[in-house]
Write an enzyme that holds these catalytic residues in place. Structure first.
Site, PDB file in Angstrom:
ATOM      1  N   GLY A  25       0.891  -1.341  -0.052  1.00 34.39           N
ATOM      2  CA  GLY A  25       0.040  -0.133  -0.044  1.00 34.39           C
ATOM      3  C   GLY A  25       0.871   1.041   0.081  1.00 34.39           C
ATOM      4  N   ASP A 118      -6.239  -0.567   2.877  1.00 33.81           N
ATOM      5  CA  ASP A 118      -7.432  -0.102   3.043  1.00 33.81           C
ATOM      6  C   ASP A 118      -8.668  -0.838   2.916  1.00 33.81           C
ATOM      7  OD1 ASP A 118      -7.621  -0.255   0.226  1.00 33.81           O
ATOM      8  OD2 ASP A 118      -8.121   1.774  -0.106  1.00 33.81           O
ATOM      9  N   CYS A 159      -3.789 -13.606  14.716  1.00 36.44           N
ATOM     10  CA  CYS A 159      -3.742 -13.198  13.661  1.00 36.44           C
ATOM     11  C   CYS A 159      -4.746 -12.223  13.140  1.00 36.44           C
ATOM     12  CB  CYS A 159      -3.853 -14.434  12.428  1.00 36.44           C
ATOM     13  SG  CYS A 159      -5.207 -14.928  12.165  1.00 36.44           S
ATOM     14  N   CYS A 174     -38.505  -4.558   7.542  1.00 35.56           N
ATOM     15  CA  CYS A 174     -39.828  -3.698   8.058  1.00 35.56           C
ATOM     16  C   CYS A 174     -39.262  -2.645   9.021  1.00 35.56           C
ATOM     17  CB  CYS A 174     -40.726  -4.715   8.899  1.00 35.56           C
ATOM     18  SG  CYS A 174     -39.633  -5.873   9.789  1.00 35.56           S
TER      19      CYS A 174
END
Ligand SMILES: [Zn+2]
Length: 644
Positions: A25, A118, A159, A174
């Protein structure tokens, strides 16, 4: 060049410059992290990101400039870093980390992997790859002022997937259609209404009163009969909302009176609904217009932060309907509008419709600003938060490279200082969960489904890929013959996709061995056949742990019910979540005001409390939920998070 080498022990400084690390990233956290790494003395860095640079990244991803818009994040990040640290050896990949090229062997090239991601899918995947390769992973994330860094080491710590993460939850129809009790219910309703009127009609986004509400009857059989009946005549009589609106020429007054008067009056006839709750109050267009002055405006400052009165919102409703009608007309026949929180008329419409409904159901109305942030569940990404978190990643990395993994911590960055006046609160790392369906020695899960109604394709896409995070699963039935149900090799088992599990002899108590070779991951799936799953539920994971799961096949046929489904009982921390590389972080929150509390910004969290490290206990974070990442799926189509 400024560098920290002089302040580190020589052995550590040497190991930094020798070791090879992977940064996954190159966005908000990734840019800060790359800068920190080279300035700390790391020399061999590989960085991967499949994104390109967007203008909206420039306010915090400081390795990027305007001239870089449209280019690869990983590549530009590398070039920018090399300008202030030309001796670094950086490899950039403009690619997805989930690409099979980045296999276990690839991960084994590194001393350490650092996530700056992300989305949940990629996090799950890197978690598995690092477990398979037995490489330590530093996981991180931010949301607004909140952030978290943690260390994952196979066999030593939890983990990423040890704590179950709630699945996407939706409000019962509903609640949205009949009995909203929170502003978010009205906001979801308003967004559905937008789609019904101007966008793509979706049967799951019905906005009219729901006569099949189970609450209307104490007798379940009665409810069922009613539901069936309403389905049947619904098919015959019901004109779609869009067709009806079109037939009126999108007459705002008619729309208003139907939605906020007639439908509400109809709801009032379902008197059972209002025995224990406050009945809604229908609004009438003319009556409201008589309220000559545009009523009180509350809230000061920016226009977006003001709350208009009912008259004001009725006017806004009318104006936005007119604007949207002409936008639709301009697009021509059969055109549809797509809801976008950044599209002013669409946002005006949702603000007005949601507020009118809130008023009808006796809730305090909300400003456009609040509604936008709830409708998009947006928490802005903040550069300083990313910077703090990236700094903490490096500190954890130094501990790992010094051989002090035991000293690593999960560190929370809070919004408010705790009583000890600290914003950063470290917590001891938890040991791996014996029940984790990823890092346990023999991962096993139990799934309840209807073998006659579940397609092989649904097993693959919804259960194995979406729910269990696999990339390319192979499935073999443990039927003594080793029947291959799904092969990840193209062209081998596609013909099975449209068949039901029962067509392959899968029944109550069947066991499936599922392998993902890329992730080096094997999962045993126990199948529990169930005829009466809730409506719209295709499957349920029973229990959250193999040791709680019933042992198939025959011995415990009835026991699965007792295990319940823990996730469904959890509070509404669920999410969904499209976000671009942290432009906006989309988080789960059941709060009315996502920004109101540090405790309640839970991002796809497991909802489990974290133990604090003794010395640093601060109650502010004692309740803080694990802040797993701003997830962010790949699609960007649906900003509203519907919660239970
Ligand atoms: Zn685990």
């Amino acid at each position: 060049m400024v560098q920290l080498v002089g302040s580190l022990r020589k052995e550590l400084a040497d190991s930094l410059s020798a070791c090879r690390v992977l940064v996954v990233g190159a966005g908000g956290i990734g840019c800060e992290l790359l800068k920190n790494l080279v300035l700390t003395g790391f020399k061999n860095i590989e960085v991967i990101d499949l994104d390109t640079i967007d203008v909206s990244n420039l306010n915090r991803q400081f390795l990027f400039q305007k001239k870089h818009v449209g280019k690869s994040k990983a590549q530009v990040a590398k070039e920018s870093v090399l300008q202030f640290c030309p001796t670094a050896n950086i490899t950039a990949y403009h690619d997805s980390i989930m690409n099979p090229e980045y296999n276990v062997e690839f991960f084994r090239n590194f001393m350490l992997v650092m996530n700056a991601l992300d989305n949940r899918a990629a996090r799950n995947h890197v978690n598995r790859m690092c477990l398979a390769a037995d490489i330590p992973l530093i996981e991180s994330g931010t949301a607004g002022y909140l952030g978290q860094v943690t260390v994952i080491k196979k066999g030593l710590t939890e983990c990423y997937e040890c704590q179950p993460k709630p699945t996407q939850k939706t409000f019962p129809g509903c609640t949205i259609r009949n009995t909203p009790s929170e502003p978010i219910h009205c906001i979801v309703w308003a967004k559905y209404l937008f789609n019904q009127l101007f966008g793509e009609e979706d049967a799951d986004q019905e906005v009219s009163p729901d006569t099949a509400d189970p609450e209307l009857s104490w007798n379940p059989a009665d409810t069922e009969a009613r539901a069936t009946a309403s389905d049947q005549d619904g098919d015959i009589k019901r004109v779609s909302t869009k067709d009806w609106a079109r037939s009126t020429g999108y007459d705002a007054v008619k729309l208003f009176n139907k939605l906020f008067k007639d439908d509400i009056q109809y709801l009032l006839t379902m008197d059972k609904l209002w025995k224990k709750r406050k009945a809604p109050l229908p609004l009438d267009w003319l009556e409201i217009q008589k309220l000559a002055c545009p009523q009180e405006v509350t809230g000061t400052g920016l226009k977006d932060q003001q709350v208009l009165g009912v008259a004001g919102y009725s006017q806004l409703f009318s104006r936005s309907v007119e604007t949207l009608r002409s936008m639709l007309a301009e697009k021509g026949d059969g055109a549809e509008l797509v809801w976008d929180k950044d599209d002013p008329p669409a946002m005006d419409f949702v603000t007005a419709a949601a507020n009118l409904r809130m008023h009808i159901f006796s809730m305090n109305m909300k400003s456009r600003f609040d509604i936008k942030s709830m409708a998009g569940n947006i928490i802005p990404a903040i550069a300083t938060t990313n910077a703090v978190i990236a700094g903490l990643i490096v500190l954890e990395a130094l501990k790992i490279l010094s051989g002090d993994v035991e000293q690593c911590r999960t560190i929370f960055l809070n919004k408010q200082p705790n009583p000890r006046k600290k914003l950063l609160v470290p917590c001891a790392l938890d040991p791996p969960s014996a029940n984790c369906y990823v890092c346990a020695s023999k991962p096993e899960v139990t799934v309840k489904l209807n073998v006659h109604k579940t397609l092989v394709l649904a097993l693959q896409d919804k259960i194995l890929k979406e729910k269990f995070g696999m990339v390319a699963p192979d499935v073999q039935i443990e039927d003594g013959k080793g029947t291959i149900l799904i092969s990840s090799e193209e062209g081998e088992t596609e013909a099975n996709n449209s068949k039901f599990l029962s067509d392959f002899g899968i029944r109550h108590g069947s066991r499936l061995q599922v392998d993902d070779f890329l992730q080096d991951y094997t999962l045993l799936v126990n199948v529990i056949h169930c005829e009466d799953l809730e409506k719209d539920v295709e499957f349920e994971v029973v229990g959250d742990a193999p040791d709680k799961a019933p042992t198939p096949p025959s011995a415990q046929e009835d026991k699965n019910v007792a295990n319940g489904n823990k996730e469904s009982a959890e509070p509404s921390t669920s999410s969904k979540a499209p976000a671009e590389q942290d432009d906006v972080l989309i988080v789960d929150s059941d709060e009315e005001e996502p920004s109101s509390s540090t405790m309640d910004v839970r991002m796809e969290s497991g909802g489990h409390k974290r133990k604090l490290h003794d010395a640093e206990t601060g109650e502010a974070s004692a309740k803080r939920q694990r802040l797993d990442q701003p997830l962010a799926a790949n699609e960007e189509d649906d900003d509203i998070i519907a919660l239970d």
